[in-house]
Write a protein that holds these residues in place. Structure first.
Motif, PDB file in Angstrom:
ATOM      1  N   ASP A  10       0.811  -1.214   0.000  1.00  0.00           N
ATOM      2  CA  ASP A  10       0.000   0.000   0.000  1.00  0.00           C
ATOM      3  C   ASP A  10       0.848   1.270   0.000  1.00  0.00           C
ATOM      4  OD1 ASP A  10      -2.676   0.378  -0.335  1.00  0.00           O
ATOM      5  OD2 ASP A  10      -3.228   0.184   1.757  1.00  0.00           O
ATOM      6  N   PHE A  11       2.107   1.146   0.380  1.00  0.00           N
ATOM      7  CA  PHE A  11       3.009   2.297   0.430  1.00  0.00           C
ATOM      8  C   PHE A  11       4.017   2.284  -0.715  1.00  0.00           C
ATOM      9  CE2 PHE A  11       1.497   1.412   4.673  1.00  0.00           C
ATOM     10  CZ  PHE A  11       1.057   2.654   5.094  1.00  0.00           C
ATOM     11  N   GLY A  38      -7.434  -0.835   3.563  1.00  0.00           N
ATOM     12  CA  GLY A  38      -6.437  -0.427   2.571  1.00  0.00           C
ATOM     13  C   GLY A  38      -6.874  -0.883   1.191  1.00  0.00           C
ATOM     14  N   ARG A  93      -5.992   3.960   2.616  1.00  0.00           N
ATOM     15  CA  ARG A  93      -5.730   3.753   4.044  1.00  0.00           C
ATOM     16  C   ARG A  93      -6.127   4.958   4.901  1.00  0.00           C
ATOM     17  NH1 ARG A  93      -3.526  -0.389   6.308  1.00  0.00           N
ATOM     18  NH2 ARG A  93      -3.097  -1.272   4.265  1.00  0.00           N
ATOM     19  N   ASP A  94      -5.893   6.154   4.409  1.00  0.00           N
ATOM     20  CA  ASP A  94      -6.254   7.341   5.184  1.00  0.00           C
ATOM     21  C   ASP A  94      -7.765   7.517   5.303  1.00  0.00           C
ATOM     22  OD1 ASP A  94      -3.641   7.967   5.688  1.00  0.00           O
ATOM     23  OD2 ASP A  94      -3.461   9.437   4.066  1.00  0.00           O
ATOM     24  N   ASP A 110       1.610   5.894  13.316  1.00  0.00           N
ATOM     25  CA  ASP A 110       0.413   6.581  12.816  1.00  0.00           C
ATOM     26  C   ASP A 110      -0.495   5.639  12.040  1.00  0.00           C
ATOM     27  OD1 ASP A 110       1.356   8.916  13.941  1.00  0.00           O
ATOM     28  OD2 ASP A 110       2.257   9.643  12.080  1.00  0.00           O
ATOM     29  N   GLU A 111       0.093   4.685  11.339  1.00  0.00           N
ATOM     30  CA  GLU A 111      -0.679   3.800  10.462  1.00  0.00           C
ATOM     31  C   GLU A 111      -1.471   2.755  11.226  1.00  0.00           C
ATOM     32  OE1 GLU A 111      -0.997   4.644   7.498  1.00  0.00           O
ATOM     33  OE2 GLU A 111       0.599   6.137   7.527  1.00  0.00           O
ATOM     34  N   ILE A 122      -5.770  -4.424   9.620  1.00  0.00           N
ATOM     35  CA  ILE A 122      -4.943  -3.427   8.921  1.00  0.00           C
ATOM     36  C   ILE A 122      -5.174  -3.409   7.412  1.00  0.00           C
ATOM     37  CG2 ILE A 122      -3.094  -3.408  10.629  1.00  0.00           C
ATOM     38  CD1 ILE A 122      -1.533  -5.262   8.653  1.00  0.00           C
ATOM     39  N   ILE A 143       5.458   2.927  11.820  1.00  0.00           N
ATOM     40  CA  ILE A 143       4.044   2.652  11.579  1.00  0.00           C
ATOM     41  C   ILE A 143       3.132   3.133  12.703  1.00  0.00           C
ATOM     42  CG2 ILE A 143       4.521   0.684  10.072  1.00  0.00           C
ATOM     43  CD1 ILE A 143       3.822  -1.141  12.474  1.00  0.00           C
TER      44      ILE A 143
END
Length: 299
Positions: A95-96, A194, A209-210, A109-110, A127, A107
């Motif tokens: 995802d990144f 995600g 994700r956000d 914050d994630e 997740i 991670i």
């Protein structure tokens, strides 16, 4: 001097987790403390040993990360938590735009404000996504195969056999923020936080994700026969299946409930739960209470 604790899952990456984690020695110039995650029985005790400036590096795949997150949720660990992928799917990392072997990424914050899934009376944070239907079936069969053979499991092979006759689709009722949607002959009905699950599949390509602080997405594949679904299934790797309204639908909401008309397996970030007829997902309950306190209290 700060300490760096490497928490590794020896079973990740087809039982190469420890070996892959040791590659961190080439990245760091300071001594690392390696801890087998399967020996940790109380993360509160581990937290109590941490000093300011200490770091944790979690090594494993998506399932390892899921278990770690659920173990530490509510402990309030303020130290930096990093992730180093040593699994086989690594959808969280994907995802990144990263791949296994890249330097550990922070991670903290994630892994905050993650949604909650409730299934068979238990609740879990997740997740990546909840797989329900053919995807859960693939995890169920994969678990069975691993018990009898050390060979890597071919989930694509299991999926193909499922589409050709081993798996029977179901009818489903999907409720999104109180609105009910009925589907016939459902193949998959996952809810995503995600974009990726299952080693790069995108069942709900518009979910990012956000977005998890506002909504999650459920992607349903349904109706088509076995052969047409088999031919269309590769499109899930790019999210193109959503363009076919007769095949797939993507819905967003804060609360999602999926009910099948018979029990099937479900997977949470790759971890299998058997004999499931219903699951419920909500965005982080704390955030939901802030956004709609009266509705949250009513439930």
């Amino acid at each position: 001097m700060s300490n760096i604790y490497v928490l590794y899952n020896p079973h990740s990456g087809h039982n190469t987790g420890k070996e892959k984690a040791k590659a961190l020695d080439a990245i760091y110039t300071v001594p690392l403390t390696y801890i087998d995650m399967t020996t940790i029985t109380d993360y509160a005790t581990l937290k109590a040993t941490l000093e300011e400036g200490d770091q944790l590096i979690v090594c494993g795949g998506d399932g390892t990360l899921n278990r770690f997150i659920n173990e530490i949720y509510g402990l309030g660990i303020e130290n930096d938590i990093l992730y180093y992928a040593t699994g086989s799917g690594n959808d969280f990392l994907r995802d990144f735009g990263k791949a296994a072997g890249c330097e550990p990424m922070r991670i903290n914050d994630e892994i905050a404000n993650l949604p909650v899934v409730t299934v068979n009376g238990k609740s879990y944070r997740f997740i990546n996504g909840i797989g329900y239907g053919l995807d859960g079936y693939c995890c169920e069969i994969g678990d069975e195969l691993r018990k009898t053979s050390p060979k890597p499991v071919s989930y694509s092979g299991i999926a193909i056999k499922g589409l050709l006759g081993k798996y029977q689709p179901t009818n489903a009722k999907v409720t999104v923020d109180g609105v009910v949607h009925e589907f016939k002959k459902v193949w998959i009905a996952p809810t995503m936080v995600g974009r990726y699950y299952g080693g790069g599949l995108m069942p709900a390509p518009h979910q990012h994700r956000d977005d998890r602080r506002d909504h999650v997405s459920v992607g349903v594949m349904y109706h088509w026969g076995r052969l047409r679904t088999l031919l269309a299934f590769p499109g899930v790797s790019t999210g193109k299946q959503i363009k076919h309204e007769s095949l797939a639908k993507e819905l967003q909401g804060k609360r999602i409930t999926v009910e099948f008309d018979r029990p099937v397996a479900l997977q949470i970030d790759g971890e299998t739960v058997l004999a499931v007829t219903k699951y419920e997902v909500t965005i982080d309950p704390a955030l939901l209470a802030q956004q709609a306190p009266e509705a949250a209290l009513a439930n």
